[in-house]
Motif scaffolding. Structure first.
Motif, PDB file in Angstrom:
ATOM      1  N   SER A 113       0.833  -1.205   0.000  1.00 14.32           N
ATOM      2  CA  SER A 113       0.000   0.000   0.000  1.00 14.32           C
ATOM      3  C   SER A 113       0.866   1.254   0.000  1.00 14.32           C
ATOM      4  CB  SER A 113      -0.970   0.001   1.180  1.00 14.32           C
ATOM      5  OG  SER A 113      -0.267   0.074   2.383  1.00 14.32           O
ATOM      6  N   LEU A 145       1.847   4.280  -3.192  1.00 18.01           N
ATOM      7  CA  LEU A 145       1.755   5.736  -3.036  1.00 18.01           C
ATOM      8  C   LEU A 145       3.002   6.444  -3.538  1.00 18.01           C
ATOM      9  CD1 LEU A 145       0.336   6.022   0.573  1.00 18.01           C
ATOM     10  CD2 LEU A 145      -0.842   6.625  -1.508  1.00 18.01           C
ATOM     11  N   LEU A 184       2.554   9.601  -5.523  1.00 15.13           N
ATOM     12  CA  LEU A 184       2.040  10.714  -4.714  1.00 15.13           C
ATOM     13  C   LEU A 184       3.148  11.277  -3.815  1.00 15.13           C
ATOM     14  CD1 LEU A 184      -0.606  12.212  -4.006  1.00 15.13           C
ATOM     15  CD2 LEU A 184      -0.920  10.579  -2.160  1.00 15.13           C
ATOM     16  N   ILE A 225       0.459  11.306   5.420  1.00 11.73           N
ATOM     17  CA  ILE A 225      -0.275  10.429   4.481  1.00 11.73           C
ATOM     18  C   ILE A 225      -0.034   8.961   4.830  1.00 11.73           C
ATOM     19  CG2 ILE A 225      -0.260   9.659   2.053  1.00 11.73           C
ATOM     20  CD1 ILE A 225      -0.262  12.603   1.339  1.00 11.73           C
ATOM     21  N   CYS A 226       1.220   8.636   5.175  1.00 10.33           N
ATOM     22  CA  CYS A 226       1.537   7.240   5.524  1.00 10.33           C
ATOM     23  C   CYS A 226       0.730   6.785   6.741  1.00 10.33           C
ATOM     24  CB  CYS A 226       3.027   7.074   5.801  1.00 10.33           C
ATOM     25  SG  CYS A 226       3.982   7.046   4.299  1.00 10.33           S
ATOM     26  N   ILE A 230      -2.977   6.334   5.593  1.00 18.79           N
ATOM     27  CA  ILE A 230      -3.110   5.145   4.726  1.00 18.79           C
ATOM     28  C   ILE A 230      -2.932   3.871   5.556  1.00 18.79           C
ATOM     29  CG2 ILE A 230      -1.887   3.857   2.883  1.00 18.79           C
ATOM     30  CD1 ILE A 230      -3.669   5.971   1.698  1.00 18.79           C
TER      31      ILE A 230
END
Lengths: 255, 289
Positions: free
Chosen positions: A69, A73, A76, A100-101, A104
């Motif tokens: 996952s 990214l 991004l 973001i990590c 997510i």
């Protein structure tokens, strides 16, 4: 090209402590970690929040899926580094990547460990009307099917000379049409088919219905919830008192 | 011994999906130019995976594939799809343009043709597939059969040397199947190599001379269709059913009419029965006299 990334959000049946937690506790976990990530723009607190997620990934035996996952990214992450470094600073870029990590990872843990049926049950227990809870869990259940369909569409288009990589941003956006149009059309057709199949099985004919499976908030779920609430309280406190916190928490790269 | 070099050589190919499923195991296959072959077997046998390796959509985990003597390992999908045209099972997976005409043109754009050539090829293919009357219509509004025709047309217009069909007869009515048969017969006459993945045993028996039978990612039989599809052991191994003519043959044997094993077509069966009843009536007449 493969659309393997979507598999990182697909439920996998395992017998671990994380999998056995109540879905409501895990939903609360995802929301609290997302709020915590949004409270900070500094590297160290975000890194500390991120580190608290690692034991859960290890306990849930989902390291491989989690790496997938995060790897998905990469594009991004690259964009964030470029834009933030040019317009703001490298420290800010790293902080945004960590934010973001965290988000997510929190939702990846939720989706990887919650069965669609459990998701519907937890929504119902939160007084969400059954048709809405069912629609939500159905959408969740169709993610792998849509991923497979997207791969088939890509294969069909590539077999007649379609190439993913195009020069220029506008061309790249235009280039998505051969994939998105069939995917949307097929999804709408499937939605109609599912609706007809449900109606032909008397879906919604009665308001009172029984459930074959039930979910129960156990002792370990309460313990996890208490941990989450303490974690949220600590995070909020640190945010409010951030200016009085040790220098280490304020660390930023010199550039 | 055949001295020609095969057009497709599949040499010891294995393929494992990322989730660990071993889909192809030690596949060895030679296909000669102009040949028509059928790939049959139960669901999950590896048929579709095998055809996807031909234009590089998936790359073998082990082994090599040669097209016209050239290893395809380093070739791009774009380049390989000029030689191998795959027509997938679900035609809805590829239609997206505003009109039927534009849908065909999209397939031609990557071939570096000039405008005039693109227009000519589009008109010709629409005409061949009787789609010219729909050329201004949205492909999303076509019927199932017409969409299938459009999907075929969008690959045929590229004129690939090898045509690969995944379940071409699925959901098609008799008229549409006849149209498809005429089409592949014309392509055969033009020397095209044809590979058809199908579960339709009657179709295979009638139109495909060579069959490859697959089970659990392996080729379990390769030979003349009539021989393979009438072999009860192989058929049961592949979760298929015997062709109707063979089932009829076995039923006749059960009631004491000894029907030869090599009868595999309606005309052969009619001739045998005509002959059988002619002999029988002659015998009865002789006895009564």
């Amino acid at each position: 090209m493969s659309l393997e990334l979507l598999n990182a959000f697909r439920f996998q049946k395992k017998n671990t402590l994380v999998h056995n937690l109540d879905p409501r506790a895990k939903l609360l976990f995802s929301l609290i970690y997302s709020i915590a990530a949004l409270l900070f723009t500094e590297i160290v607190p975000l890194l500390l929040i991120f580190l608290t997620l690692i034991p859960l990934i290890l306990l849930g035996r989902m390291t491989k899926e989690w790496i997938k996952s995060v790897r998905g990214l990469s594009f991004l992450i690259l964009l964030i580094i470029i834009f933030n470094t040019f317009f703001l600073s490298l420290s800010y870029a790293i902080a945004m990547i960590l934010r973001i990590c965290i988000m997510i990872t929190a939702f990846s843990i939720f989706f990887l460990t919650v069965h669609p049926n459990e998701l519907a049950l937890s929504l119902i227990s939160m007084k969400v009307p059954y048709p809405y809870a069912f629609s939500f869990s159905l959408a969740f259940r169709f993610v792998p099917t849509i991923a497979m369909e997207a791969q088939n569409i890509l294969d069909a288009q590539q077999s007649r000379g379609y190439e993913m990589q195009q020069k220029g941003l506008i061309n790249q956006i235009k280039n998505l049409f051969p994939l998105l149009v069939p995917l949307i059309v097929c999804s709408i057709k499937r939605a109609f088919n599912v609706a007809e199949a449900l109606e032909s099985r008397a879906f919604g004919s009665t308001n009172d219905r029984s459930f074959y499976y039930t979910i129960k908030y156990t002792f370990k779920d309460w313990l996890f919830t208490i941990y989450l609430l303490i974690f949220l309280a600590v995070v909020i406190y640190v945010r409010i008192q951030f200016n009085f916190m040790p220098e280490l928490l304020h660390f930023a790269l010199p550039v | 011994m055949d001295t020609k070099l095969p057009l497709i050589i599949i040499n010891n190919v294995d393929f494992t999906y990322p989730n660990g499923t071993l889909a192809l195991k030690k596949i060895n296959l030679n296909v000669y130019k102009g040949e028509s072959i059928g790939i049959m077997g139960m669901n999950g046998a590896g048929k579709t995976t095998l055809i996807r390796t031909l234009n590089g959509l998936i790359r073998p985990s082990n082994g090599n594939i040669y097209l016209g003597g050239k290893n395809i390992k380093t070739e791009s999908i774009g380049k390989l799809s000029q030689i191998v045209g795959i027509i997938f099972q679900n035609p809805n997976h590829q239609v997206f343009s505003n009109t039927v005409e534009e849908e065909i043109k999209f397939s031609l754009k990557s071939l570096n043709l000039n405008k005039e050539e693109i227009q000519n090829r589009t008109s010709n293919i629409l005409n061949t597939f009787n789609l010219d009357k729909y050329k201004e219509r949205s492909p999303l509004n076509l019927s199932g059969g017409e969409t299938k025709k459009l999907a075929l047309a969008s690959i045929f217009c590229r004129n690939p040397e090898i045509l690969v069909f995944d379940e071409p007869t699925l959901g098609q009515d008799a008229k549409e199947i006849n149209f498809f048969v005429d089409l592949i017969n014309k392509e055969k006459d033009r020397g095209k190599t044809i590979i058809i993945v199908t579960h339709n045993i009657e179709f295979a028996l009638e139109y495909i001379p060579r069959t490859i039978l697959m089970a659990k990612g392996m080729i379990i039989a390769d030979g003349p269709t009539k021989k393979i599809l009438t072999n009860e052991f192989l058929i049961s191994k592949s979760s298929l059913t015997l062709p109707q003519i063979r089932q009829f043959n076995l039923e006749l044997n059960k009631i004491g009419i000894q029907c030869p094993d090599d009868i595999n077509s309606k005309s052969e069966m009619t001739a045998f029965l005509m002959n059988y009843f002619k002999n029988k009536s002659t015998k009865v007449q002789g006895e009564s006299n």
